[in-house]
Write a protein that holds these residues in place. Sequence first.
Motif, PDB file in Angstrom:
ATOM      1  N   MET A   1       0.856  -1.201   0.000  1.00 21.55           N
ATOM      2  CA  MET A   1       0.000   0.000   0.000  1.00 21.55           C
ATOM      3  C   MET A   1       0.884   1.240   0.000  1.00 21.55           C
ATOM      4  SD  MET A   1      -2.838   1.227   2.811  1.00 21.55           S
ATOM      5  CE  MET A   1      -3.952  -0.109   2.409  1.00 21.55           C
ATOM      6  N   PRO A   2       0.573   2.247  -0.851  1.00 20.41           N
ATOM      7  CA  PRO A   2       1.368   3.471  -0.858  1.00 20.41           C
ATOM      8  C   PRO A   2       1.235   4.220   0.464  1.00 20.41           C
ATOM      9  CG  PRO A   2      -0.645   3.772  -2.120  1.00 20.41           C
ATOM     10  CD  PRO A   2      -0.570   2.316  -1.786  1.00 20.41           C
ATOM     11  N   ASN A   3       2.200   5.103   0.713  1.00 21.29           N
ATOM     12  CA  ASN A   3       2.169   5.936   1.914  1.00 21.29           C
ATOM     13  C   ASN A   3       0.912   6.791   1.909  1.00 21.29           C
ATOM     14  OD1 ASN A   3       2.646   7.600   4.063  1.00 21.29           O
ATOM     15  ND2 ASN A   3       4.563   8.434   3.308  1.00 21.29           N
ATOM     16  N   MET A   4       0.058   6.600   2.922  1.00 21.75           N
ATOM     17  CA  MET A   4      -1.213   7.331   2.972  1.00 21.75           C
ATOM     18  C   MET A   4      -1.194   8.410   4.048  1.00 21.75           C
ATOM     19  SD  MET A   4      -2.846   6.207   0.453  1.00 21.75           S
ATOM     20  CE  MET A   4      -4.509   6.845   0.679  1.00 21.75           C
ATOM     21  N   GLN A   5       0.020   8.861   4.394  1.00 26.22           N
ATOM     22  CA  GLN A   5       0.094  10.036   5.248  1.00 26.22           C
ATOM     23  C   GLN A   5      -0.361  11.248   4.436  1.00 26.22           C
ATOM     24  OE1 GLN A   5       0.834   9.901   8.675  1.00 26.22           O
ATOM     25  NE2 GLN A   5       0.414   7.808   8.021  1.00 26.22           N
ATOM     26  N   PRO A   6      -1.001  12.225   5.062  1.00 27.51           N
ATOM     27  CA  PRO A   6      -1.600  13.329   4.305  1.00 27.51           C
ATOM     28  C   PRO A   6      -0.616  14.037   3.381  1.00 27.51           C
ATOM     29  CG  PRO A   6      -2.325  13.373   6.583  1.00 27.51           C
ATOM     30  CD  PRO A   6      -1.263  12.323   6.501  1.00 27.51           C
ATOM     31  N   TYR A   7      -0.953  14.070   2.096  1.00 26.69           N
ATOM     32  CA  TYR A   7      -0.234  14.859   1.090  1.00 26.69           C
ATOM     33  C   TYR A   7       1.240  14.467   0.961  1.00 26.69           C
ATOM     34  CZ  TYR A   7      -4.340  17.403   2.670  1.00 26.69           C
ATOM     35  OH  TYR A   7      -5.617  17.729   3.065  1.00 26.69           O
ATOM     36  N   ALA A   8       1.510  13.171   1.190  1.00 24.96           N
ATOM     37  CA  ALA A   8       2.907  12.723   1.180  1.00 24.96           C
ATOM     38  C   ALA A   8       3.444  12.503  -0.226  1.00 24.96           C
ATOM     39  CB  ALA A   8       3.047  11.434   1.999  1.00 24.96           C
ATOM     40  N   ASN A   9       2.579  12.141  -1.183  1.00 22.93           N
ATOM     41  CA  ASN A   9       3.049  11.833  -2.530  1.00 22.93           C
ATOM     42  C   ASN A   9       1.883  11.954  -3.510  1.00 22.93           C
ATOM     43  OD1 ASN A   9       1.567   9.263  -2.525  1.00 22.93           O
ATOM     44  ND2 ASN A   9       3.117   8.623  -1.031  1.00 22.93           N
ATOM     45  N   PRO A  10       2.168  11.987  -4.808  1.00 21.99           N
ATOM     46  CA  PRO A  10       1.094  12.133  -5.806  1.00 21.99           C
ATOM     47  C   PRO A  10       0.045  11.022  -5.742  1.00 21.99           C
ATOM     48  CG  PRO A  10       3.227  12.609  -6.795  1.00 21.99           C
ATOM     49  CD  PRO A  10       3.512  12.079  -5.421  1.00 21.99           C
ATOM     50  N   MET A  11       0.439   9.814  -5.350  1.00 22.17           N
ATOM     51  CA  MET A  11      -0.522   8.712  -5.269  1.00 22.17           C
ATOM     52  C   MET A  11      -1.627   9.009  -4.260  1.00 22.17           C
ATOM     53  SD  MET A  11      -1.517   5.831  -6.432  1.00 22.17           S
ATOM     54  CE  MET A  11      -0.092   5.265  -7.359  1.00 22.17           C
ATOM     55  N   TYR A  12      -1.264   9.675  -3.168  1.00 22.44           N
ATOM     56  CA  TYR A  12      -2.263  10.040  -2.159  1.00 22.44           C
ATOM     57  C   TYR A  12      -3.350  10.918  -2.783  1.00 22.44           C
ATOM     58  CZ  TYR A  12      -4.300  12.095   2.068  1.00 22.44           C
ATOM     59  OH  TYR A  12      -5.172  12.506   3.044  1.00 22.44           O
ATOM     60  N   PHE A  13      -2.931  11.894  -3.579  1.00 22.18           N
ATOM     61  CA  PHE A  13      -3.895  12.791  -4.211  1.00 22.18           C
ATOM     62  C   PHE A  13      -4.771  12.051  -5.214  1.00 22.18           C
ATOM     63  CE2 PHE A  13      -0.554  15.561  -2.714  1.00 22.18           C
ATOM     64  CZ  PHE A  13      -1.251  16.649  -2.211  1.00 22.18           C
ATOM     65  N   MET A  14      -4.180  11.142  -5.956  1.00 23.40           N
ATOM     66  CA  MET A  14      -4.926  10.408  -6.959  1.00 23.40           C
ATOM     67  C   MET A  14      -6.039   9.589  -6.308  1.00 23.40           C
ATOM     68  SD  MET A  14      -3.494   7.709  -9.806  1.00 23.40           S
ATOM     69  CE  MET A  14      -2.306   8.942 -10.367  1.00 23.40           C
ATOM     70  N   VAL A  15      -5.689   8.853  -5.265  1.00 22.31           N
ATOM     71  CA  VAL A  15      -6.672   8.026  -4.573  1.00 22.31           C
ATOM     72  C   VAL A  15      -7.744   8.897  -3.923  1.00 22.31           C
ATOM     73  CG1 VAL A  15      -7.026   6.354  -2.711  1.00 22.31           C
ATOM     74  CG2 VAL A  15      -5.011   6.171  -4.185  1.00 22.31           C
ATOM     75  N   LEU A  16      -7.301   9.989  -3.282  1.00 20.00           N
ATOM     76  CA  LEU A  16      -8.239  10.857  -2.573  1.00 20.00           C
ATOM     77  C   LEU A  16      -9.232  11.513  -3.534  1.00 20.00           C
ATOM     78  CD1 LEU A  16      -9.257  12.282  -0.050  1.00 20.00           C
ATOM     79  CD2 LEU A  16      -7.396  13.940  -0.289  1.00 20.00           C
ATOM     80  N   VAL A  17      -8.759  12.056  -4.639  1.00 21.44           N
ATOM     81  CA  VAL A  17      -9.649  12.721  -5.588  1.00 21.44           C
ATOM     82  C   VAL A  17     -10.633  11.733  -6.201  1.00 21.44           C
ATOM     83  CG1 VAL A  17      -9.747  13.942  -7.795  1.00 21.44           C
ATOM     84  CG2 VAL A  17      -8.042  14.600  -6.078  1.00 21.44           C
ATOM     85  N   ILE A  18     -10.161  10.520  -6.506  1.00 22.01           N
ATOM     86  CA  ILE A  18     -11.073   9.498  -7.044  1.00 22.01           C
ATOM     87  C   ILE A  18     -12.187   9.204  -6.043  1.00 22.01           C
ATOM     88  CG2 ILE A  18     -11.259   7.058  -7.663  1.00 22.01           C
ATOM     89  CD1 ILE A  18      -8.488   7.318  -8.946  1.00 22.01           C
ATOM     90  N   MET A  19     -11.820   9.088  -4.767  1.00 25.17           N
ATOM     91  CA  MET A  19     -12.824   8.803  -3.738  1.00 25.17           C
ATOM     92  C   MET A  19     -13.765   9.983  -3.519  1.00 25.17           C
ATOM     93  SD  MET A  19     -12.318   5.719  -2.944  1.00 25.17           S
ATOM     94  CE  MET A  19     -13.400   5.596  -1.519  1.00 25.17           C
ATOM     95  N   LEU A  20     -13.301  11.184  -3.795  1.00 26.53           N
ATOM     96  CA  LEU A  20     -14.140  12.368  -3.597  1.00 26.53           C
ATOM     97  C   LEU A  20     -15.050  12.666  -4.784  1.00 26.53           C
ATOM     98  CD1 LEU A  20     -11.707  14.912  -1.868  1.00 26.53           C
ATOM     99  CD2 LEU A  20     -13.539  13.587  -0.791  1.00 26.53           C
ATOM    100  N   LEU A  21     -14.840  12.006  -5.918  1.00 26.22           N
ATOM    101  CA  LEU A  21     -15.611  12.310  -7.119  1.00 26.22           C
ATOM    102  C   LEU A  21     -17.126  12.231  -6.911  1.00 26.22           C
ATOM    103  CD1 LEU A  21     -13.557  10.819 -10.101  1.00 26.22           C
ATOM    104  CD2 LEU A  21     -14.152  13.215  -9.682  1.00 26.22           C
ATOM    105  N   PRO A  22     -17.660  11.182  -6.276  1.00 26.85           N
ATOM    106  CA  PRO A  22     -19.120  11.164  -6.053  1.00 26.85           C
ATOM    107  C   PRO A  22     -19.605  12.355  -5.227  1.00 26.85           C
ATOM    108  CG  PRO A  22     -18.194   8.977  -5.727  1.00 26.85           C
ATOM    109  CD  PRO A  22     -17.030   9.904  -5.844  1.00 26.85           C
ATOM    110  N   LEU A  23     -18.830  12.725  -4.219  1.00 26.97           N
ATOM    111  CA  LEU A  23     -19.185  13.887  -3.402  1.00 26.97           C
ATOM    112  C   LEU A  23     -19.166  15.156  -4.243  1.00 26.97           C
ATOM    113  CD1 LEU A  23     -19.698  15.219  -0.612  1.00 26.97           C
ATOM    114  CD2 LEU A  23     -17.217  15.338  -0.348  1.00 26.97           C
ATOM    115  N   MET A  24     -18.161  15.300  -5.099  1.00 28.77           N
ATOM    116  CA  MET A  24     -18.032  16.488  -5.943  1.00 28.77           C
ATOM    117  C   MET A  24     -19.177  16.580  -6.953  1.00 28.77           C
ATOM    118  SD  MET A  24     -13.907  16.269  -6.551  1.00 28.77           S
ATOM    119  CE  MET A  24     -13.897  17.592  -7.772  1.00 28.77           C
ATOM    120  N   ILE A  25     -19.543  15.461  -7.550  1.00 27.25           N
ATOM    121  CA  ILE A  25     -20.655  15.455  -8.511  1.00 27.25           C
ATOM    122  C   ILE A  25     -21.960  15.872  -7.826  1.00 27.25           C
ATOM    123  CG2 ILE A  25     -22.073  13.965  -9.981  1.00 27.25           C
ATOM    124  CD1 ILE A  25     -19.484  12.342 -10.518  1.00 27.25           C
ATOM    125  N   ALA A  26     -22.161  15.352  -6.608  1.00 25.58           N
ATOM    126  CA  ALA A  26     -23.369  15.714  -5.855  1.00 25.58           C
ATOM    127  C   ALA A  26     -23.359  17.190  -5.477  1.00 25.58           C
ATOM    128  CB  ALA A  26     -23.485  14.837  -4.614  1.00 25.58           C
TER     129      ALA A  26
END
Length: 401
Positions: A1-26
């Motif tokens: 699993m990639p480092n999931m400490q806040p804002y530690a690497n680009p992968m964190y942002f990718m996963v976070l934004v994907i998970m936020l997409l339903p919230l953003m659409i709503a």
Amino acid sequence: MPNMQPYANPMYFMVLVIMLLPLMIALARGVRLKVYETIVSAAFIFLMFTGAKWQEGIALIAYCIWQVVIVLVYQRERQQHNRTGAFYAAVILAIAPLAIVKLTPVFSYHPSLLGFLGISYLTFKSVQVVMELRDGTIKAIRVWPFLRFLLFMPTISSGPIDRYRRFEKDYENVPDHNDYVDMVASGIHYMFLGFLYKFILGYFFGTVLLPQVAQAAMSQKMAMGGTGISWALVGYMYCYSMYLFFDFAGYSLFAVSISYLMGIRTPQNFNKPFLAGNIKDFWNRWHMSLSFWFRDFVFMRVTFYIMKHRLIKKRVHISQVAYLINFLIMGFWHGVTWYYIVYGLFHACAIIINDMWLRKKKKSHLPSNRWTKALAIGITFNVVCLSFLIFSGFLDTLWFH
């Protein structure tokens, strides 16, 4: 699993934004998916405290229970009696876990079991709520809104420090479509600016350049027999100042960016601080959510207490004492070491001297033009960089190790 400490690497942002997409659409359709947002936030907070950090996760849970009990008990006390002693007790109890975490290294080689990532910023929020309950600006607190404010995922680890009423207003009032589109555009802008600050400029100054300058300063110290101020030390001062700004400002931009994507206008932490014309102006631009918190909940309250009890007659001396207390507390908050405490006192003295100068300047009618303003910016910049050299702890390494 990639480092999931806040804002530690680009992968964190990718996963976070994907998970936020339903919230953003709503949100773009005028609806906040509160349950989904809670699940995603809880999942990312959980990932912060997995593996070796599981004890910090337990400490976070215990801390939240502690703060909820304090706030609810004090709220009931205020409604029934509103005793001053109960208010002071609530503030002290709210601060107690953070104080224990900060003081433990003084007496032990092991960190406190109460510590976890973000305890300082959660404590600022808790104390703020207690104080605003006392003032009556917050009429009532319910458990879930308080926890939602306390554990807002984008800002949980390092701020910015929001205000309860402002946060709740954003949360309960979903922006209309056009406003939210503008928020998303701003959020994306802040995210890429954060990448530039933290992962490019912060990396250059902190990882590439700073170790080289530090080594040069150590070498020059040895060559000079441990006396004098070397040019390498001056270079370290400027390099560390740039690193500190770009790293922390980048981190803060990430928190603001994700907040905007979630429909919350978290306040900015930095506003071109190195263009400040004096030290007071600097603190209106640097780590603003922290400096404004200390202004409202330490400086102003100390000032009011002194005036109410007539402890000091002259108003100018009241503000000077309040500045000393304010920045001394800020220094201790950073850590119980000599360089953090000196850093706080340094800024208190700088602001006191600045106030004296401004009063003299007003009476003397000294010239004010672009050249004097440029000079003021240059002096302020160098004073601030000197304070950051103290703050860095490098002088402790250079002189005593």
